[in-house]
Scaffold this motif. Structure first.
Motif, PDB file in Angstrom:
ATOM      1  N   UNK A 149       2.222 -10.020   7.525  1.00  0.00           N
ATOM      2  CA  UNK A 149       1.670 -11.336   7.226  1.00  0.00           C
ATOM      3  C   UNK A 149       2.754 -12.367   6.993  1.00  0.00           C
ATOM      4  N   UNK A 150       2.463 -13.611   7.376  1.00  0.00           N
ATOM      5  CA  UNK A 150       3.364 -14.738   7.121  1.00  0.00           C
ATOM      6  C   UNK A 150       2.520 -15.879   6.583  1.00  0.00           C
ATOM      7  N   UNK A 151       3.080 -16.643   5.654  1.00  0.00           N
ATOM      8  CA  UNK A 151       2.393 -17.877   5.278  1.00  0.00           C
ATOM      9  C   UNK A 151       3.391 -18.924   4.829  1.00  0.00           C
ATOM     10  N   UNK A 152       2.960 -20.172   4.929  1.00  0.00           N
ATOM     11  CA  UNK A 152       3.737 -21.276   4.382  1.00  0.00           C
ATOM     12  C   UNK A 152       2.771 -22.359   3.934  1.00  0.00           C
ATOM     13  N   UNK A 177       7.036 -13.687   4.003  1.00  0.00           N
ATOM     14  CA  UNK A 177       6.711 -12.628   4.963  1.00  0.00           C
ATOM     15  C   UNK A 177       6.384 -11.366   4.171  1.00  0.00           C
ATOM     16  N   UNK A 178       5.377 -10.623   4.606  1.00  0.00           N
ATOM     17  CA  UNK A 178       5.056  -9.336   3.989  1.00  0.00           C
ATOM     18  C   UNK A 178       4.900  -8.282   5.060  1.00  0.00           C
ATOM     19  N   UNK A 179       5.539  -7.128   4.860  1.00  0.00           N
ATOM     20  CA  UNK A 179       5.491  -6.032   5.839  1.00  0.00           C
ATOM     21  C   UNK A 179       5.085  -4.758   5.102  1.00  0.00           C
ATOM     22  N   UNK A 180       4.058  -4.037   5.589  1.00  0.00           N
ATOM     23  CA  UNK A 180       3.648  -2.823   4.895  1.00  0.00           C
ATOM     24  C   UNK A 180       4.666  -1.703   5.060  1.00  0.00           C
ATOM     25  N   UNK A 181       4.731  -0.817   4.082  1.00  0.00           N
ATOM     26  CA  UNK A 181       5.557   0.390   4.191  1.00  0.00           C
ATOM     27  C   UNK A 181       4.671   1.576   3.833  1.00  0.00           C
ATOM     28  N   UNK A 279      -1.002 -13.452  11.000  1.00  0.00           N
ATOM     29  CA  UNK A 279      -1.042 -11.997  10.766  1.00  0.00           C
ATOM     30  C   UNK A 279      -0.867 -11.249  12.083  1.00  0.00           C
ATOM     31  N   UNK A 280      -0.096 -10.158  12.031  1.00  0.00           N
ATOM     32  CA  UNK A 280       0.168  -9.309  13.201  1.00  0.00           C
ATOM     33  C   UNK A 280      -0.391  -7.914  12.919  1.00  0.00           C
TER      34      UNK A 280
END
Length: 356
Positions: A149-152, A177-181, A279-280
């Motif tokens: 996810x990205x936001x601004x 930016x948020x990336x799952x692990x 979102x990707x």
């Protein structure tokens, strides 16, 4: 991880421990009293507390009073209907109708996640919204859904200097930016485009600490370390922070049909805010297991790098705040006593007996 290099101040002698459940109950009661629907009051309370858990108290429950005051003044509509203006399978444009920013932003991120799950990516913009708090909490919604996810966001008037000027050119737009692990902390980059956020300066002032040198200018464009004299912040990493802030202004102000900060003249409560969410869905681009193996392997290699401070291993963006969250979920929140007292005063409005 923030763009500034100082950690939030901690001084247990100035702090009070607040349990989480009564804090959420109090926030929900306060928002419902102003006319918010219960379910939306809970969304707003969750987003504020998630910021608190990460140690970002300036964007957490400490900010509740400013939103309540804005509802009182009619600047935020507690019962706003968030409208869909344009929609395709991959994008949507929402009108926040002056809703509380946390509610409009949550709805937008949830919609971007839904679209990404259907077509691979989802992009949602929001106009006529309000300050949405900490950017990290929205990208974490995407990470929890297993997506990137990205936001601004675009806040109020221009308060961050252009590189090469002493005058404000952009707002202190946040980007995240948020990336799952698969395990441990999700990767979260959450940064102000200036050297720090206005909220962090308020926190320093609360603890009686000065503004670090090289961060801020006074009304005459001269450098200052006195928090009460700060008029303009300097961009993070000079032209880079300035450039990032401009891109954020364009993706929000221009792309939503709003204004760029240079043409906003009033406080964020009066001018409103615009937001952008993207979102990707990883598994539509690459095999999910492969993605997570690649990321985990790189994370492990980074953790093994030689640390500058031998007592602290090298971390990735978001790890420090994740550890802070795990600790707060166990113990409760340590907040400055002035923060605790202001919540206590708010509790009197709804006859709620707080246990701190």
């Amino acid at each position: 991880m923030s763009s500034d290099h100082f950690a939030p101040p901690q001084d247990r002698s100035q702090e009070v421990l607040i349990p989480l459940e009564p804090l959420k109950e109090l926030l929900v009661k306060l928002f419902v009293r102003m006319g918010m629907f219960q379910v939306e009051a809970e969304i707003a309370a969750d987003r504020l507390i998630e910021a608190d858990l990460r140690g970002i108290h300036s964007h957490g429950s400490r900010a509740a009073e400013r939103y309540l005051d804005a509802m009182d003044m009619g600047d935020i509509d507690p019962r706003a209907q968030i409208l869909t203006i344009t929609e395709t399978p991959a994008i949507a444009v929402l009108d926040g109708s002056n809703a509380m920013g946390h509610v409009a932003a949550t709805r937008a991120m949830e919609l971007a996640i839904k679209k990404a799950s259907e077509v691979g990516t989802g992009t949602v913009t929001v106009r006529n919204s309000h300050h949405f708090g900490a950017a990290a909490v929205y990208v974490l919604l995407a990470a929890k859904a297993g997506m990137i996810g990205y936001c601004t966001t675009n806040t109020g008037r221009a308060t961050v200097a252009a590189h090469g000027s002493t005058q404000g050119a952009t707002a202190n737009n946040a980007i995240a930016w948020g990336v799952p692990t698969r395990e441990g902390a999700p990767f979260v980059l959450d940064m102000a485009c200036a050297k720090t956020s206005w909220g962090k300066l308020e926190t320093l002032s609360l603890y009686g600490l000065p503004v670090p040198p090289g961060y801020a200018l006074d009304s005459e464009g001269k450098e200052t370390t006195d928090s009460s004299a700060v008029k303009t912040l300097l961009p993070a990493a000079g032209p880079r922070g300035y450039g990032l802030a401009m891109v954020s202004s364009i993706l929000t102000g221009a792309l939503t049909g709003g204004k760029l900060p240079i043409h906003k003249t009033r406080a964020p409560e009066l001018e409103g805010s615009e937001h952008f969410f993207y979102v990707i869905d990883i598994k539509q681009f690459v095999e999910e297991d492969k993605f997570h193996e690649t990321l985990a392997s790189a994370t492990e290699a980074i953790h093994q790098l030689n640390p500058v401070n031998e007592n602290q291993r090298v971390q990735l963006p978001g790890e420090q705040e994740w550890k802070q969250t795990q600790r707060a979920l166990q113990e409760g929140l340590y907040v400055h006593r002035d923060h605790a007292n202001s919540l206590k005063e708010l509790a009197e409005r709804v006859k709620y007996d707080v246990p701190w």
